[in-house]
Structure formats: structure tokens, C-alpha cells
Design a protein around this motif. Structure first.
Motif, PDB file in Angstrom:
ATOM      1  N   LYS A 281       0.835  -1.207   0.000  1.00 20.96           N
ATOM      2  CA  LYS A 281       0.000   0.000   0.000  1.00 20.96           C
ATOM      3  C   LYS A 281       0.866   1.252   0.000  1.00 20.96           C
ATOM      4  O   LYS A 281       0.592   2.223  -0.723  1.00 20.96           O
ATOM      5  CB  LYS A 281      -0.925   0.006   1.223  1.00 20.96           C
ATOM      6  N   GLU A 315      -0.401  -0.913  -8.266  1.00 23.32           N
ATOM      7  CA  GLU A 315      -1.800  -1.170  -7.940  1.00 23.32           C
ATOM      8  C   GLU A 315      -2.126  -2.649  -8.134  1.00 23.32           C
ATOM      9  O   GLU A 315      -2.788  -3.279  -7.282  1.00 23.32           O
ATOM     10  CB  GLU A 315      -2.684  -0.300  -8.838  1.00 23.32           C
ATOM     11  N   GLU A 316      -1.647  -3.221  -9.240  1.00 26.78           N
ATOM     12  CA  GLU A 316      -1.863  -4.647  -9.509  1.00 26.78           C
ATOM     13  C   GLU A 316      -1.137  -5.504  -8.487  1.00 26.78           C
ATOM     14  O   GLU A 316      -1.647  -6.541  -8.047  1.00 26.78           O
ATOM     15  CB  GLU A 316      -1.387  -4.984 -10.927  1.00 26.78           C
ATOM     16  N   ARG A 319      -3.115  -5.529  -5.329  1.00 28.76           N
ATOM     17  CA  ARG A 319      -4.310  -6.365  -5.483  1.00 28.76           C
ATOM     18  C   ARG A 319      -3.954  -7.850  -5.372  1.00 28.76           C
ATOM     19  O   ARG A 319      -4.682  -8.638  -4.752  1.00 28.76           O
ATOM     20  CB  ARG A 319      -4.976  -6.064  -6.829  1.00 28.76           C
ATOM     21  N   GLN A 322      -3.302  -8.669  -1.737  1.00 30.30           N
ATOM     22  CA  GLN A 322      -4.570  -8.697  -1.004  1.00 30.30           C
ATOM     23  C   GLN A 322      -5.341  -9.983  -1.293  1.00 30.30           C
ATOM     24  O   GLN A 322      -5.958 -10.561  -0.387  1.00 30.30           O
ATOM     25  CB  GLN A 322      -5.411  -7.479  -1.361  1.00 30.30           C
ATOM     26  N   ASN A 323      -5.299 -10.446  -2.551  1.00 33.76           N
ATOM     27  CA  ASN A 323      -5.959 -11.705  -2.896  1.00 33.76           C
ATOM     28  C   ASN A 323      -5.316 -12.885  -2.170  1.00 33.76           C
ATOM     29  O   ASN A 323      -6.007 -13.776  -1.673  1.00 33.76           O
ATOM     30  CB  ASN A 323      -5.901 -11.930  -4.409  1.00 33.76           C
TER      31      ASN A 323
END
Length: 346
Positions: A281, A315-316, A319, A322-323
């Protein structure tokens, strides 16, 4: 004439119109910076010592309907002209910093100092609305009626935040400590107010335009202008305090909403971010800040595209992390669920 509520206008928390001591008022800056540092103010890097007049403020980019082909860092001059019209009606005035106050409750505390603009000789008996700072703020609201947030409690209460605390009790203890050593003759003259902008979550509020009061010039800065007495970088302790304050606010607001949503839907509330996700982040926010800076500084299109590509990649990456965290949490819940013994009837 008030600025019309254009459908493109939207209020943003990284924009503000506020009063800040002038760079030349070194003694004021030194005293305020000293006490903010002593009290571990989470906003020491992000915010100069200030009193918000219109916050959050309007998106300052030119409206798309204007057909404007100026660079993306251009400012909607209708907004600047509206600020200028109001401020040029007011003569410069003096602000004294003598009295402290607090607000908050069991989950939040704020220590502030009152920017008293009442003319000397009135004995403090003049009506609150007769204060030049209060009158200026009311006129700015009349010019921008969509920006009434400073009157959430019913009346504008000018204040300069000194520091944030876990609760009101801590803020009051700090007030008692500070008042014993605070100078009684601290003041500065207000000759201008500022339209300020912060770029990115880790950015600092800087001057986009200086709006002069009567007899003083209004300047739209070619590049955002940092206050000379502000730190050039955020020290680690300031960042930690800022993150701790953010965490307290999340637990106090979003945390309760997530808990209620979890009860309503039967789904578990969001788990705490892992160190890997937290770092991802931070990297994404830094990349976003660099992208916004490139846009704001009018960098060549190819440079701006590079910064945007870096931001999209971060950003990817976030993500993906987070997944992975979500999958790990789901597996943990499955393995921790007790097995049920099913009985069959014969």
C-alpha cells in the motif's frame, strides 16, 4: 455574486482555503512547531499551522465544458477570481495566539489555539461575528455556498490545531502543560490567505495560490509552493503517529460499521493487513504521488505515461497481495472450523 454550483464542482479533502502565518513570522512558526513537536502532532509534516476557512474545498481543475486546452495542472480561474473578490474587501488584520482549547471525547482529543482577531481595546465584549477572521470566513462561504462544512456545529469556530490525542482527557492534560510556558505576546498580521493542495496520501499541503487581502497581490503559483518553515520530509516518528491516528479513527468509525455489516450478513469483518500488504500500500501511494506530481508539474506526456504505468503496476501488485491474504484467511477459517459428527438413522 456567489459561485454557481456547477455539476463538475466537487469537494476534495486534499484542497483547502485557510489562514497560515506568513513565512516571515518566524517566532510564531518556531513556537507552534516547538509545541507541536513536543506533543507529537501527527499532522506536523502534512499541515502547516493553519485555520481552515473552507475545507474541504472545490476541485480546482478547469471544467471540461470550458473546452480549455491548458495543461492538466492549470487552475480554474473562476474559483481564484471568486476568492479574490471576497478577500479584496477586507483590510489586513492582526491575530493573537493566547488561549487554548480542546474538543473530543472518549475516542479522540484535539488541542487547539484560538486565533483571536478581535481589535484591541474592545475588552473582549464585541460580538463573535465582528471578528475580521470570522467575517472573512462568512463572506467566503457566501461566495462558495457549497462549502459550509466549517459550520457543522452551527457556527464557525476558528482554531489552529496543535495536536491530536487518543481522548479528550489526554488533550486537556496537554493543555495544562502547554499553558504554563506559552508566551502571552504571540501575534501575526494576516495580509493574505491561501488556496492549498496536497498531492497523494503522504503529501504535504502547499500553496497553489496566494489570495491577498485589500492592498495585497493575488498570485497563482506556477508550481505548488511549500512554506519555507515546513519540514522537507516526514520524519519516521511523525509517520508512525499519523498511522496510529488513522488506525484509531478506522477502529472508531469503519470498525463499527464493519462489525454491524458482519453481524447483518454473517460474513467475517475485514482482517488486519499483513506487513506485506501494508508495504505494498505504501509503495502504491508513493507511486500515485509521483504520478500526480508529474501531472501537476506539466511533465512531458511520455514521462507522465511512465509514472502512470508504474502506479498501475504497484496497484496490480497490491491487489495480488490482497488476494493472497484473502485466500490464506479463508483457508485458516476452514481449517479452524470444528468438524461436525453427522449421525445416520437406521
Amino acid at each position: 455574486m456567489a459561485t454557481e454550483a456547477h455539476p463538475y464542482y466537487k469537494k476534495l479533502h486534499h484542497l483547502t482555503v485557510c489562514m497560515v502565518p506568513h513565512d516571515e513570522d518566524r517566532r510564531v512558526w518556531e513556537q507552534l512547531t516547538k509545541v507541536r513537536t513536543q506533543l507529537r502532532d501527527p499532522g506536523l509534516y502534512r499541515w502547516p499551522p493553519h485555520a481552515n476557512l473552507l475545507y474541504p474545498f472545490l476541485d480546482i481543475r478547469p471544467t471540461p465544458e470550458s473546452g480549455d486546452t491548458t495543461p492538466r495542472n492549470a487552475i480554474n480561474m473562476d474559483i481564484v477570481d471568486g476568492l479574490k473578490r471576497v478577500c479584496h474587501l477586507y483590510d489586513p488584520f492582526t491575530v493573537r495566539l493566547e488561549k487554548f482549547g480542546t474538543f473530543g471525547g472518549s475516542k479522540r482529543g484535539v488541542l487547539w489555539i484560538y486565533p483571536d482577531s478581535r481589535p484591541r481595546g474592545n475588552g473582549g465584549d464585541e460580538a463573535h461575528d465582528a471578528e475580521p477572521l470570522v467575517a472573512l470566513q462568512a463572506s467566503l462561504e457566501a461566495q462558495f455556498p457549497m462549502c459550509m462544512d466549517q459550520r457543522k456545529t452551527g457556527a464557525f469556530s476558528p482554531h489552529i490545531t496543535v495536536s491530536h490525542f487518543a481522548d479528550l482527557k489526554c488533550a486537556r492534560e496537554a493543555q495544562a502543560l502547554v499553558e504554563t510556558e506559552w508566551p502571552t505576546d504571540l501575534s501575526f498580521q494576516v495580509r493574505e490567505v491561501y488556496l492549498m493542495q496536497r498531492l497523494g496520501d503522504d503529501g504535504q499541503f502547499e500553496r497553489v495560490a496566494t489570495i491577498g487581502l485589500a492592498g495585497h497581490e493575488t498570485i497563482v503559483h506556477r508550481q505548488p509552493l511549500r512554506f519555507a518553515n515546513m519540514p522537507e520530509s516526514e520524519e519516521e516518528w511523525v509517520r508512525r503517529e499519523r498511522m496510529a491516528m488513522k488506525d484509531r479513527r478506522n477502529k472508531g468509525s469503519r470498525g463499527h460499521r464493519r462489525q454491524r455489516e458482519s453481524i447483518r450478513t454473517g460474513r467475517p469483518s475485514r482482517v488486519k493487513d499483513s506487513p506485506v500488504v501494508i508495504e505494498a500500500k505504501r509503495a502504491m501511494r508513493e507511486a500515485k504521488r509521483e504520478m500526480l506530481l508529474a501531472e501537476n508539474n506539466g511533465e512531458p506526456p511520455e514521462t507522465a505515461k511512465i509514472h502512470e504505468a508504474i502506479f498501475r503496476a504497484k496497484e496490480e501488485e497490491l491487489r495480488a497481495f490482497q488476494n493472497l491474504q484473502g485466500q490464506a484467511q479463508s483457508e485458516k477459517q476452514v481449517t479452524s472450523t470444528p468438524a461436525t459428527n453427522e449421525s445416520t438413522s437406521s
